[in-house]
Design a protein around this motif. Structure first.
Motif, PDB file in Angstrom:
ATOM      1  N   ALA B  23      61.854  30.370  76.880  1.00 42.08           N
ATOM      2  CA  ALA B  23      63.178  29.692  77.232  1.00 42.08           C
ATOM      3  C   ALA B  23      64.405  30.738  76.650  1.00 42.08           C
ATOM      4  O   ALA B  23      65.270  30.962  77.139  1.00 42.08           O
ATOM      5  N   ALA B  26      64.474  34.135  77.726  1.00 38.17           N
ATOM      6  CA  ALA B  26      64.883  34.313  79.252  1.00 38.17           C
ATOM      7  C   ALA B  26      66.366  34.091  79.226  1.00 38.17           C
ATOM      8  O   ALA B  26      67.249  34.490  80.059  1.00 38.17           O
ATOM      9  N   PRO B  30      68.790  37.346  80.183  1.00 34.98           N
ATOM     10  CA  PRO B  30      68.259  37.030  81.422  1.00 34.98           C
ATOM     11  C   PRO B  30      67.906  38.314  82.291  1.00 34.98           C
ATOM     12  O   PRO B  30      68.600  39.302  82.415  1.00 34.98           O
ATOM     13  N   ALA B  37      61.646  38.835  85.727  1.00 35.27           N
ATOM     14  CA  ALA B  37      61.188  37.374  85.296  1.00 35.27           C
ATOM     15  C   ALA B  37      59.793  37.009  85.244  1.00 35.27           C
ATOM     16  O   ALA B  37      59.199  36.395  84.382  1.00 35.27           O
ATOM     17  N   LEU B  41      57.113  36.131  82.747  1.00 37.06           N
ATOM     18  CA  LEU B  41      56.453  34.541  82.820  1.00 37.06           C
ATOM     19  C   LEU B  41      54.842  35.157  82.604  1.00 37.06           C
ATOM     20  O   LEU B  41      54.379  34.409  81.890  1.00 37.06           O
ATOM     21  N   THR B 110      67.320  30.928  89.391  1.00 34.44           N
ATOM     22  CA  THR B 110      67.567  29.484  88.624  1.00 34.44           C
ATOM     23  C   THR B 110      66.654  28.287  89.202  1.00 34.44           C
ATOM     24  O   THR B 110      66.118  27.734  88.554  1.00 34.44           O
ATOM     25  N   TYR B 113      63.283  29.150  87.609  1.00 36.99           N
ATOM     26  CA  TYR B 113      63.171  28.734  86.158  1.00 36.99           C
ATOM     27  C   TYR B 113      63.138  27.047  86.112  1.00 36.99           C
ATOM     28  O   TYR B 113      62.559  26.641  85.210  1.00 36.99           O
ATOM     29  N   GLY B 117      60.331  25.103  84.269  1.00 40.42           N
ATOM     30  CA  GLY B 117      60.714  24.088  83.180  1.00 40.42           C
ATOM     31  C   GLY B 117      60.188  22.767  83.545  1.00 40.42           C
ATOM     32  O   GLY B 117      59.722  22.017  82.713  1.00 40.42           O
TER      33      GLY B 117
END
Lengths: 71, 138
Positions: B23, B26, B30, B37, B41, B110, B113, B117
């Protein structure tokens, strides 16, 4: 503060009177872990009916001699 | 502590560490695109998997193979069930957040993520619940 069940038991006393049976021995005989026996004795876990009957059978006593329900 | 309890503790600790590290990475850097991304991951997941394998090998050596191979008893199954229920509740609640992000036209990244999360949070709740139930009781 550990969560206590309304069911108390006399397993520790019964183990002592059964040639000082260890928690591991009792656990092996009823098919659970020693940690589960500890949790039962400390009132942190209520065993299943099957496990409760097995425990009573190990000590050769009735269920209500092992477990007591406090409403 | 039983092997399963130790396993839950180890998994929880490293899950939090890796999740926070990912986190942090990232958010501070970003990625420009979803592909970048995704690569990040996958890397984080590979790292977590490697840590899990190594830590559990150490755990098995420490507790002994017999204890580690012991099948789950009724209390282990109850703890697992209750913990998964808690994780499920978090998942369902978090799903509404994802839906709100989607309808407010948030970017794909977004939303991705947020979904990730949510998944990690649910796992943290699950392993945390296991530890609480093992210590505190069911």
């Amino acid at each position: 503060m550990p969560a206590k069940t309304p069911i108390t038991n006399t397993i520790r006393t019964l183990r002592f009177h059964k040639d000082e049976m260890t928690q591991q021995e009792l656990a092996d005989r009823i098919g659970v872990t020693r940690q589960t026996i500890i949790a039962i004795e400390q009132g942190r876990y209520s065993p299943s009916l099957e496990a409760a009957f097995k425990i009573a059978r190990v000590f050769g006593v009735g269920l209500e001699e092992v477990f007591q329900y406090e409403a | 502590m039983s092997f399963r309890e130790k396993s839950a503790l180890v998994t929880l600790v490293f899950l939090v560490i890796v999740a926070l590290a990912y986190a942090g990475q990232a958010l501070s850097h970003p990625p420009a695109a979803l592909v970048a991304a995704t690569v990040g991951l996958v890397g984080a997941m590979a790292l977590f998997t490697a840590i899990m394998i190594a830590s559990h090998v150490v755990l098995v050596i420490a507790v002994g193979a017999k204890e580690a191979r012991r099948p789950a008893d009724e209390r282990d199954r109850m703890v697992k069930l209750a913990s998964r229920r808690n994780a499920g509740l978090v998942g369902v609640a978090g799903l509404w957040l994802i839906l709100m992000l989607a309808v407010t036209a948030a970017s794909h990244l977004t939303i991705a993520y947020a979904a990730l999360g949510l998944f990690v949070l649910a796992e943290i709740v699950m392993y945390g619940s296991e530890l609480v139930y093992y210590r505190r009781g069911l």
